[in-house]
Design a protein around this motif. Sequence first.
Motif, short mmCIF file in Angstrom:
data_model
loop_
_atom_site.label_atom_id
_atom_site.label_comp_id
_atom_site.label_asym_id
_atom_site.label_seq_id
_atom_site.Cartn_x
_atom_site.Cartn_y
_atom_site.Cartn_z
N ILE A 5 0.87 -1.17 0.00
CA ILE A 5 0.00 0.00 0.00
C ILE A 5 0.91 1.22 0.00
O ILE A 5 1.73 1.38 0.91
CB ILE A 5 -0.88 0.02 1.27
N HIS A 6 0.81 2.05 -1.03
CA HIS A 6 1.60 3.28 -1.09
C HIS A 6 0.67 4.45 -0.85
O HIS A 6 -0.23 4.70 -1.65
CB HIS A 6 2.28 3.39 -2.46
N VAL A 7 0.87 5.14 0.25
CA VAL A 7 0.09 6.33 0.57
C VAL A 7 0.86 7.52 0.01
O VAL A 7 1.93 7.86 0.51
CB VAL A 7 -0.13 6.47 2.08
N VAL A 8 0.32 8.14 -1.02
CA VAL A 8 0.99 9.24 -1.70
C VAL A 8 0.72 10.54 -0.96
O VAL A 8 -0.42 10.83 -0.58
CB VAL A 8 0.51 9.34 -3.16
N GLY A 9 1.78 11.29 -0.75
CA GLY A 9 1.65 12.58 -0.07
C GLY A 9 2.33 12.54 1.29
O GLY A 9 2.52 11.49 1.89
N GLU A 10 2.70 13.72 1.76
CA GLU A 10 3.41 13.82 3.03
C GLU A 10 2.55 13.32 4.18
O GLU A 10 1.35 13.57 4.22
CB GLU A 10 3.80 15.28 3.29
N SER A 11 3.19 12.61 5.09
CA SER A 11 2.49 12.11 6.27
C SER A 11 3.41 12.21 7.48
O SER A 11 4.62 12.39 7.34
CB SER A 11 2.03 10.67 6.05
N LEU B 230 3.84 11.04 11.98
CA LEU B 230 3.78 9.95 12.93
C LEU B 230 2.37 9.42 13.23
O LEU B 230 2.19 8.20 13.26
CB LEU B 230 4.51 10.33 14.22
N PRO B 231 1.36 10.26 13.47
CA PRO B 231 0.04 9.68 13.79
C PRO B 231 -0.49 8.72 12.72
O PRO B 231 -1.03 7.66 13.05
CB PRO B 231 -0.86 10.91 13.93
N LEU B 232 -0.30 9.06 11.46
CA LEU B 232 -0.75 8.17 10.38
C LEU B 232 0.13 6.93 10.33
O LEU B 232 -0.36 5.83 10.09
CB LEU B 232 -0.75 8.89 9.04
N TRP B 233 1.43 7.08 10.54
CA TRP B 233 2.33 5.92 10.53
C TRP B 233 1.91 4.92 11.59
O TRP B 233 1.88 3.72 11.35
CB TRP B 233 3.77 6.34 10.76
N LEU B 234 1.59 5.42 12.78
CA LEU B 234 1.18 4.55 13.88
C LEU B 234 -0.13 3.83 13.55
O LEU B 234 -0.27 2.62 13.77
CB LEU B 234 1.02 5.35 15.17
N ALA B 235 -1.09 4.56 13.01
CA ALA B 235 -2.39 3.97 12.68
C ALA B 235 -2.25 2.92 11.58
O ALA B 235 -2.85 1.84 11.66
CB ALA B 235 -3.37 5.06 12.26
N LEU B 236 -1.45 3.21 10.57
CA LEU B 236 -1.28 2.25 9.48
C LEU B 236 -0.44 1.05 9.92
O LEU B 236 -0.60 -0.05 9.38
CB LEU B 236 -0.68 2.92 8.25
N SER B 237 0.42 1.25 10.90
CA SER B 237 1.16 0.12 11.46
C SER B 237 0.19 -0.88 12.09
O SER B 237 0.30 -2.10 11.87
CB SER B 237 2.16 0.63 12.51
N GLU B 238 -0.78 -0.37 12.82
CA GLU B 238 -1.79 -1.24 13.43
C GLU B 238 -2.67 -1.88 12.35
O GLU B 238 -3.00 -3.07 12.44
CB GLU B 238 -2.64 -0.45 14.42
N ALA B 239 -3.04 -1.13 11.33
CA ALA B 239 -3.87 -1.66 10.25
C ALA B 239 -3.12 -2.76 9.49
O ALA B 239 -3.71 -3.78 9.13
CB ALA B 239 -4.27 -0.54 9.29
N GLN B 240 -1.82 -2.57 9.28
CA GLN B 240 -1.01 -3.57 8.58
C GLN B 240 -0.95 -4.86 9.40
O GLN B 240 -1.09 -5.95 8.85
CB GLN B 240 0.40 -3.02 8.32
N PRO C 262 -0.90 -10.50 3.79
CA PRO C 262 0.41 -9.88 4.03
C PRO C 262 0.67 -8.76 3.04
O PRO C 262 0.49 -8.92 1.83
CB PRO C 262 1.40 -11.04 3.83
N ALA C 263 1.03 -7.63 3.55
CA ALA C 263 1.34 -6.47 2.70
C ALA C 263 2.19 -5.53 3.53
O ALA C 263 2.14 -5.53 4.75
CB ALA C 263 0.06 -5.77 2.25
N PHE C 264 2.97 -4.73 2.84
CA PHE C 264 3.71 -3.69 3.55
C PHE C 264 3.16 -2.33 3.14
O PHE C 264 2.48 -2.21 2.12
CB PHE C 264 5.23 -3.79 3.34
N VAL C 265 3.44 -1.34 3.95
CA VAL C 265 2.93 0.01 3.72
C VAL C 265 4.12 0.91 3.41
O VAL C 265 5.12 0.89 4.11
CB VAL C 265 2.18 0.54 4.97
N LEU C 266 4.00 1.69 2.34
CA LEU C 266 5.02 2.65 1.95
C LEU C 266 4.44 4.05 2.12
O LEU C 266 3.41 4.39 1.53
CB LEU C 266 5.44 2.41 0.49
#
Length: 176
Positions: A23-29, A31-41, A51-55
Amino acid sequence: MTNGDVLAAADKLKQFNQEFEFIHVVGESMLPLWLALSEAQKELLTIYHKPAFVLLEAAFPTEDSDGSGGIYDWAAQMETDRKKIANTDVTDVQVCAAWGRIVRLDGRTQITNLAGLVSGRYAKAPVQESIGKTRSEAGYGFSGARLTELLPAGYNNSVIELLDVAGYMTFREYDS
């Protein structure tokens, strides 16, 4: 797009019936989004067996109006932020902390986070092969005609090494 929009889109992947690897989230992000997507991953992997990684793309470092908050302060804060992400495997949640001046196909020059170039390399590479190969015959390097410089100013080896050790995706320029 808000963090809520991104998380809503990630939530839809639970019911998505096609295969996907990242999953590639385009655009500046930040820590709060990184933490949330870490849990979602982690949830996608453990509960939904997807299984997937987040970019993600880190925000471009800026100086405060008084001239403080230079690139070394930014890098130190990035190092602190990375330690807060629960995923211990840095490949699960990747944050690209590299920018460059690139020449688009139409000849325009643009400053951009280099995660888009990384996504293209991931799509090109076989699963068992690293996109970090530097030999020209590997086909993963970027020509000086396409990526003209790494940014921001002061983005030198000491900053790159700090970010790299912290677990961020970085770019380096090698001679030849």
